[in-house]
Design an enzyme around this catalytic site. Structure first.
Site, PDB file in Angstrom:
ATOM      1  N   LYS A   5       2.664  -3.183   5.733  1.00 25.15           N
ATOM      2  CA  LYS A   5       2.816  -3.003   4.285  1.00 25.15           C
ATOM      3  C   LYS A   5       4.255  -2.665   3.895  1.00 25.15           C
ATOM      4  O   LYS A   5       4.720  -3.023   2.814  1.00 25.15           O
ATOM      5  CB  LYS A   5       1.842  -1.925   3.787  1.00 25.15           C
ATOM      6  CG  LYS A   5       0.368  -2.332   3.930  1.00 25.15           C
ATOM      7  CD  LYS A   5       0.045  -3.593   3.154  1.00 25.15           C
ATOM      8  CE  LYS A   5      -1.435  -3.928   3.134  1.00 25.15           C
ATOM      9  NZ  LYS A   5      -1.687  -5.183   2.360  1.00 25.15           N
ATOM     10  N   TYR A  15      -0.917  -0.813  10.096  1.00 32.14           N
ATOM     11  CA  TYR A  15      -1.112  -1.159   8.687  1.00 32.14           C
ATOM     12  C   TYR A  15       0.115  -0.775   7.855  1.00 32.14           C
ATOM     13  O   TYR A  15       0.618  -1.569   7.050  1.00 32.14           O
ATOM     14  CB  TYR A  15      -2.359  -0.424   8.187  1.00 32.14           C
ATOM     15  CG  TYR A  15      -2.783  -0.745   6.773  1.00 32.14           C
ATOM     16  CD1 TYR A  15      -3.438  -1.939   6.484  1.00 32.14           C
ATOM     17  CD2 TYR A  15      -2.551   0.157   5.736  1.00 32.14           C
ATOM     18  CE1 TYR A  15      -3.850  -2.222   5.181  1.00 32.14           C
ATOM     19  CE2 TYR A  15      -2.960  -0.122   4.440  1.00 32.14           C
ATOM     20  CZ  TYR A  15      -3.611  -1.308   4.172  1.00 32.14           C
ATOM     21  OH  TYR A  15      -4.016  -1.592   2.895  1.00 32.14           O
ATOM     22  N   ALA A  75       3.168  -0.354   8.892  1.00 29.81           N
ATOM     23  CA  ALA A  75       4.306  -1.216   9.256  1.00 29.81           C
ATOM     24  C   ALA A  75       4.197  -2.556   8.535  1.00 29.81           C
ATOM     25  O   ALA A  75       5.190  -3.078   8.004  1.00 29.81           O
ATOM     26  CB  ALA A  75       4.348  -1.427  10.768  1.00 29.81           C
ATOM     27  N   SER A 128       0.855  -1.193   0.000  1.00 34.18           N
ATOM     28  CA  SER A 128       0.000   0.000   0.000  1.00 34.18           C
ATOM     29  C   SER A 128       0.884   1.233   0.000  1.00 34.18           C
ATOM     30  O   SER A 128       2.011   1.207   0.509  1.00 34.18           O
ATOM     31  CB  SER A 128      -0.875   0.021   1.252  1.00 34.18           C
ATOM     32  OG  SER A 128      -1.429   1.309   1.439  1.00 34.18           O
TER      33      SER A 128
END
Lengths: 244, 81
Positions: free
Chosen positions: A156, A152, A154, A139
């Site tokens: 990704k 999130y 971290a 992302s």
């Protein structure tokens, strides 16, 4: 050439679009889902109605035993997995000060541990085939960061470092490992943000709109193809020019 | 299965799959140092042994293997109990 592909979190959103794309490229597709059986069955039906071959397989991809059982099931029914798309992901957004350990652990387990477990499980078959594609969906949050998404982001960003390492480990065996990093894509996940946020984001995107799941699937389709044999360890950002 | 049979099959695998010269293969030859097989190559060789002999080599046991002779010993042990 037709190969067996497994898409984690393939029943909805970007995963669904990836499954449909790989099927239309001629691959046989296993669609992993966590809970929404009806949605996964719908993807299978869409693929078979268009003359393709697909199956749905339930598994919590953060769970070691469940991943082992999933690969056994898929390999028995469809054959060796040669294209793995690590797409499954969840969000538990909160400011760090309010983010409890559960919100951290759940996101890391589903988004990052799953990538380790599934890639490891797929590697034996790919080594035997002397051909493989591991494509993970990261992302733009993992690259630029995003307030409220420490967990999130971290997970990704972790996917990117993981993929670069594995790319170096197995590149000599015709196995490529790449990452696609979507920006804001119209899915259930981004719909939760509300229209105001979506409009604000669209103003910051060079292309002037949110992305469509099919536009991420097209990038995955390319990386899964023989045309991308010389591309490995890369992160392809597909965000309409959001983070330039 | 006789030890010599395991030995000749393993030799064939090393020659055919990993492109090693037949005359370099001795029981005390170390895969990484003497035969220039990288660590991933050793993993692949053990996978080929599993396929060819129908045995299962757990990761903990696979890690102990560094020479041709040790690989033969392990397969022999798995096959003959």
């Amino acid at each position: 050439m037709s190969r067996v592909a497994l898409v984690t979190g393939g029943s909805r959103g970007i995963g669904r679009a990836i499954a449909l794309r790989l099927a239309s490229d001629g691959h046989v597709v296993a669609i992993n889902y966590a809970a929404n059986r009806a949605a996964a069955d719908d993807v299978v039906e869409t693929i078979t109605a268009n003359g393709g071959t697909a199956m749905a397989v339930q598994a919590d991809v953060g769970d070691t035993d469940a991943v082992g059982a999933m690969f056994e099931d898929v390999e028995e029914r469809l054959g060796r997995v040669e294209i793995l798309v690590n797409n499954a992901g969840i969000t538990r957004d909160d400011l760090l000060l309010r983010m409890g350990p559960d919100a951290w652990d759940q996101v890391i387990e589903t988004n990052l541990r799953s990538v380790y477990l599934c890639s490891r499980a797929a590697m034996r078959g790919m080594l035997r085939a002397r051909w493989g594609r591991i494509i993970s969906v990261s992302s733009i949050s993992g690259i630029s960061g995003n307030p409220g998404q420490a967990n999130y982001a971290a997970s990704k960003a972790g996917i990117i470092g993981f993929s670069k390492s594995i790319a170096r480990e197995i590149g000599s065996r015709n196995i490529t490992v790449n990452v696609v990093a979507p920006g804001f894509i119209e899915t259930d996940m981004t719909e939760e943000l509300g229209t105001e946020v979506a409009e604000e984001v669209a103003r910051r995107v060079a292309v002037g709109r949110l992305g469509r799941p099919e536009e991420i699937a097209a990038a995955v389709g390319y990386l899964a193809s023989d045309d991308a044999a010389y591309v490995t360890g890369q992160t392809l950002v597909v965000d309409g020019g959001l983070a330039l | 299965m006789e030890r010599t049979e395991i030995e000749s099959k393993l030799t064939d695998l090393l020659v055919d799959e990993l492109g090693i010269e037949r005359e370099d293969i001795r029981a005390d030859a170390k895969f990484e140092e003497d035969l220039d097989v990288d660590s991933l190559g050793v993993v692949e060789l053990l996978m080929a042994l599993e396929d060819n002999f129908g045995v299962k080599i757990p990761d903990e046991e696979a890690e102990q293997i560094s020479t041709v002779g040790e690989a033969i010993d392990l397969v022999e042990k798995k096959l003959n109990g």
